[in-house]
Enzyme design. Structure first.
Site, PDB file in Angstrom:
ATOM      1  N   CYS A   1      21.066  11.037   2.001  1.00  0.00           N
ATOM      2  CA  CYS A   1      22.195  10.593   2.799  1.00  0.00           C
ATOM      3  C   CYS A   1      22.012  11.164   4.182  1.00  0.00           C
ATOM      4  CB  CYS A   1      23.471  11.083   2.125  1.00  0.00           C
ATOM      5  SG  CYS A   1      24.794  11.480   3.214  1.00  0.00           S
TER       6      CYS A   1
ATOM      7  N   ASP B   1      33.893  18.935   6.856  1.00  0.00           N
ATOM      8  CA  ASP B   1      34.316  17.579   7.212  1.00  0.00           C
ATOM      9  C   ASP B   1      35.173  17.541   8.475  1.00  0.00           C
ATOM     10  OD1 ASP B   1      32.949  16.573   5.079  1.00  0.00           O
ATOM     11  OD2 ASP B   1      34.696  16.172   3.827  1.00  0.00           O
TER      12      ASP B   1
ATOM     13  N   ARG C   1      21.248  16.488  -0.092  1.00  0.00           N
ATOM     14  CA  ARG C   1      22.344  16.383  -1.054  1.00  0.00           C
ATOM     15  C   ARG C   1      21.893  16.038  -2.478  1.00  0.00           C
ATOM     16  NH1 ARG C   1      27.346  13.358   1.739  1.00  0.00           N
ATOM     17  NH2 ARG C   1      28.586  14.739   0.466  1.00  0.00           N
ATOM     18  N   PRO C   2      21.207  16.971  -3.132  1.00  0.00           N
ATOM     19  CA  PRO C   2      20.775  16.722  -4.513  1.00  0.00           C
ATOM     20  C   PRO C   2      21.954  16.768  -5.498  1.00  0.00           C
ATOM     21  CG  PRO C   2      20.224  18.952  -3.854  1.00  0.00           C
ATOM     22  CD  PRO C   2      20.837  18.294  -2.654  1.00  0.00           C
ATOM     23  N   VAL C   3      21.679  16.405  -6.772  1.00  0.00           N
ATOM     24  CA  VAL C   3      22.736  16.477  -7.799  1.00  0.00           C
ATOM     25  C   VAL C   3      22.348  17.429  -8.931  1.00  0.00           C
ATOM     26  CG1 VAL C   3      23.785  14.225  -7.343  1.00  0.00           C
ATOM     27  CG2 VAL C   3      21.862  14.374  -8.940  1.00  0.00           C
ATOM     28  N   ASP C   4      21.402  18.333  -8.644  1.00  0.00           N
ATOM     29  CA  ASP C   4      20.928  19.245  -9.690  1.00  0.00           C
ATOM     30  C   ASP C   4      22.058  20.063 -10.325  1.00  0.00           C
ATOM     31  OD1 ASP C   4      21.003  20.309  -7.028  1.00  0.00           O
ATOM     32  OD2 ASP C   4      19.977  22.115  -7.716  1.00  0.00           O
TER      33      ASP C   4
ATOM     34  N   ARG D   1      35.014   3.655   5.820  1.00  0.00           N
ATOM     35  CA  ARG D   1      34.858   4.276   4.499  1.00  0.00           C
ATOM     36  C   ARG D   1      35.935   5.333   4.277  1.00  0.00           C
ATOM     37  NH1 ARG D   1      29.693   7.236   3.810  1.00  0.00           N
ATOM     38  NH2 ARG D   1      30.924   7.815   2.016  1.00  0.00           N
TER      39      ARG D   1
ATOM     40  N   LYS E   1      41.047  10.612   0.390  1.00  0.00           N
ATOM     41  CA  LYS E   1      39.900   9.842  -0.109  1.00  0.00           C
ATOM     42  C   LYS E   1      39.148  10.638  -1.171  1.00  0.00           C
ATOM     43  CE  LYS E   1      35.882   9.928   2.255  1.00  0.00           C
ATOM     44  NZ  LYS E   1      34.707  10.261   1.441  1.00  0.00           N
ATOM     45  N   ASN E   2      38.823  11.890  -0.853  1.00  0.00           N
ATOM     46  CA  ASN E   2      37.972  12.653  -1.765  1.00  0.00           C
ATOM     47  C   ASN E   2      38.680  12.993  -3.070  1.00  0.00           C
ATOM     48  OD1 ASN E   2      35.922  12.471   0.046  1.00  0.00           O
ATOM     49  ND2 ASN E   2      36.013  14.605   0.745  1.00  0.00           N
TER      50      ASN E   2
HETATM   51  C1  UD1 Z   1      32.312  16.789  -1.193  1.00  0.00           C
HETATM   52  C2  UD1 Z   1      33.058  15.825  -0.302  1.00  0.00           C
HETATM   53  C3  UD1 Z   1      32.471  15.840   1.105  1.00  0.00           C
HETATM   54  C4  UD1 Z   1      32.427  17.267   1.655  1.00  0.00           C
HETATM   55  C5  UD1 Z   1      31.736  18.195   0.672  1.00  0.00           C
HETATM   56  C6  UD1 Z   1      31.798  19.665   1.083  1.00  0.00           C
HETATM   57  C7  UD1 Z   1      33.734  14.099  -1.877  1.00  0.00           C
HETATM   58  C8  UD1 Z   1      33.602  12.691  -2.326  1.00  0.00           C
HETATM   59  N1  UD1 Z   1      32.926  14.490  -0.863  1.00  0.00           N
HETATM   60  O1  UD1 Z   1      30.966  16.320  -1.270  1.00  0.00           O
HETATM   61  O2  UD1 Z   1      33.282  15.013   1.938  1.00  0.00           O
HETATM   62  O3  UD1 Z   1      31.706  17.272   2.863  1.00  0.00           O
HETATM   63  O4  UD1 Z   1      32.349  18.105  -0.639  1.00  0.00           O
HETATM   64  O5  UD1 Z   1      33.107  20.052   1.259  1.00  0.00           O
HETATM   65  O6  UD1 Z   1      34.548  14.844  -2.381  1.00  0.00           O
HETATM   66  N2  UD1 Z   1      24.456  20.633  -3.602  1.00  0.00           N
HETATM   67  C9  UD1 Z   1      23.290  20.881  -4.270  1.00  0.00           C
HETATM   68  N3  UD1 Z   1      23.154  20.386  -5.541  1.00  0.00           N
HETATM   69  C10 UD1 Z   1      24.137  19.655  -6.147  1.00  0.00           C
HETATM   70  C11 UD1 Z   1      25.335  19.430  -5.451  1.00  0.00           C
HETATM   71  C12 UD1 Z   1      25.463  19.928  -4.170  1.00  0.00           C
HETATM   72  O7  UD1 Z   1      22.379  21.531  -3.752  1.00  0.00           O
HETATM   73  O8  UD1 Z   1      23.962  19.243  -7.303  1.00  0.00           O
HETATM   74  C13 UD1 Z   1      24.624  21.153  -2.220  1.00  0.00           C
HETATM   75  C14 UD1 Z   1      24.830  20.051  -1.188  1.00  0.00           C
HETATM   76  O9  UD1 Z   1      23.596  19.505  -0.749  1.00  0.00           O
HETATM   77  C15 UD1 Z   1      25.578  20.774  -0.095  1.00  0.00           C
HETATM   78  C16 UD1 Z   1      26.446  21.772  -0.882  1.00  0.00           C
HETATM   79  O10 UD1 Z   1      25.832  21.884  -2.175  1.00  0.00           O
HETATM   80  O11 UD1 Z   1      24.682  21.475   0.718  1.00  0.00           O
HETATM   81  C17 UD1 Z   1      27.885  21.384  -1.069  1.00  0.00           C
HETATM   82  O12 UD1 Z   1      27.961  20.068  -1.557  1.00  0.00           O
HETATM   83  P1  UD1 Z   1      29.140  19.568  -2.481  1.00  0.00           P
HETATM   84  O13 UD1 Z   1      30.266  20.535  -2.428  1.00  0.00           O
HETATM   85  O14 UD1 Z   1      28.592  19.210  -3.817  1.00  0.00           O
HETATM   86  O15 UD1 Z   1      29.553  18.242  -1.736  1.00  0.00           O
HETATM   87  P2  UD1 Z   1      30.000  16.871  -2.388  1.00  0.00           P
HETATM   88  O16 UD1 Z   1      30.744  17.098  -3.641  1.00  0.00           O
HETATM   89  O17 UD1 Z   1      28.834  15.953  -2.405  1.00  0.00           O
END
Ligand code: UD1
Length: 422
Positions: free
Chosen positions: A118, A308, A123-126, A400, A22-23
């Protein structure tokens, strides 16, 4: 709403076919936005998250055709006709943010809704946004949307992530393929899904080196072409089904499974007293003798133990001999399955990011609530090992990320059925 009823039924025997990841698929699909030419993905999983990504891409002007019952996805983005990814779709799935990098790289502008919180943490996107800024993007956060512009196109830059992020690495990697000059991503995520994405992008004509290591270097090209790519097997689905014979006894072969996708997890299974044998067809899993032993787990980015699989591992530890400590280091709020497991008689003590699980001889079936995707499947695993009937409610989370759970587990002897709700 549908629910799943599981009745403990002893050892499991047989084979389970593992689907495409999926991912990986959720990051390969937006790669279509980088090229006018078709992208065909084979070994795609049939999941509601994939349908959500299809809807999102179609809303931007891409064509998405499902073939062979959804196992083949034919994508084409001849033109991007809409540059705004709407909240209504994005809010359903955080991976929607992955359209930002490709759209910005190809078109020079994009507007994407912020995915919002979520259930498993803020889970920010910074990190996604900082990476694009390092490539010259001008970003403006207004009304819950990221308004992104790169008037003269993106340019190569140096991106040093302060923490490892799978999604941010993917967004940066895709954007950098069409940026002018060289981009270096430091502290890149090393997950197999990143390697899969890089391999697909390379087939499309991208110049990428170092995927699977901490540093990825991308030499931007003017345009990308089409490609056909098989999605890597789903290591999380694999690990989940490996735990079924571990928790119930018996012997199950997960077809398409590979140890290299899950080395840290396989080491923990070995420590717990579970044999994993790699064959030409996949991984065969069986408990060595008697009850499994308690083991401690710390979740980490790849190649560490995957977050996961933490909920599913907790289900196993609930019936292990001894006490195990599970430490969640990726997400701050990912133990919502613990109180549900406790309804089944599990002994779990949660303090911040650490859960201490004292194994019990038997769990007892109970009505429980699925709180997120991996939590739901952990409750099914626990139900397989429990005495009596477990009813898992709110299984839309499960759909999902897991295709045909009832057929796959039913096929190896589990008593599991779906009750379709109104
Ligand atoms: C992906 C996977 C998810 C898995 C996760 C960690 C997909 C669709 N989802 O999620 O199933 O659990 O990797 O292996 O591939 N973070 C920030 N800022 C950001 C982005 C992330 O602080 O801009 C933090 C997150 O809150 C979290 C950590 O970084 O604590 C890791 O997250 P990330 O690796 O980005 O997870 P996803 O890509 O969302």
């Amino acid at each position: 709403m549908d629910s799943i009823v599981v009745t403990g039924n002893g050892p499991l025997h047989g084979q389970i076919a593992i689907a495409g990841a999926k991912n990986a698929c959720l990051t390969l699909m937006p790669a279509t936005l980088l090229s006018e030419e078709p992208l065909t993905l084979t070994n795609a999983p049939r999941l509601s998250d994939i349908r959500t990504m299809s809807t999102l891409l179609e809303s931007l002007g891409a064509e998405v055709a499902q073939m062979q019952g959804g196992q083949v996805l034919a994508l084409a983005s001849h033109a991007i006709t809409n540059h705004r990814a709407d909240y209504d779709i994005v809010r359903k799935m955080r991976a929607s943010i992955l359209v930002l990098g490709p759209m910005l790289a190809r078109e020079g502008h994009a507007v994407v809704s912020l995915p919002g919180g979520c259930a498993i943490g803020a889970r920010p996107v910074d990190l996604h946004l900082h990476a694009l800024e390092a490539m010259g993007a001008e970003l403006d956060l207004r009304d819950g949307y990221v308004h992104a512009r790169a008037p003269g196109g993106l340019r190569g830059g140096r991106i040093a992530f302060p923490m490892v992020s799978v999604g941010a690495t993917e967004n940066a990697l895709m954007a950098a393929t069409l940026a002018r000059g060289t981009t270096v991503i430091d502290n890149a995520a090393r997950e197999p899904e990143i390697v899969d994405l890089a391999q697909c992008l390379r087939k499309m004509g991208a110049q990428i080196e170092g995927e699977g290591t901490h540093t990825i270097t991308i030499e931007g090209v003017d345009r990308l072409g089409g490609a056909t790519h098989a999605v890597v097997p789903d290591r999380i689905e694999l690990g989940t089904y490996m735990l079924a014979p571990a928790i119930c006894g018996g012997e199950v072969t997960c077809l398409g499974g590979r140890i290299d996708l899950l080395a840290a997890f396989c080491e923990k299974l070995d420590e717990a007293g579970i044999d994993v044998t790699e064959t030409e067809t996949g991984l065969t899993v069986a408990r060595r003798n008697g009850r499994v032993r308690a083991v401690d787990v710390v979740t980490e980015p790849f190649p560490g133990f995957p977050t996961d699989l933490q909920a599913q591992m907790m289900a196993l530890m609930c019936t292990a001999q001894g006490t195990s400590v599970l430490e969640e280091r990726i997400f701050e709020n990912r133990f919502m399955h613990a109180p549900e497991l406790m309804r089944m008689g599990a002994l779990i003590d949660v303090h911040g990011g650490t859960a201490t699980v004292t194994g019990v001889e038997t769990l007892k079936g109970a009505p429980v609530m699925a709180t997120d995707l991996r939590a739901s499947v952990s409750l099914i695993l626990a139900g397989l090992a429990a005495e009596g009937e477990t009813i898992v409610n709110r299984v839309y989370h499960l759909d999902r990320g897991y295709e045909s759970v009832e057929e796959k587990l039913g096929g190896v002897g589990a008593r599991i059925e779906r009750i379709t709700g109104q």
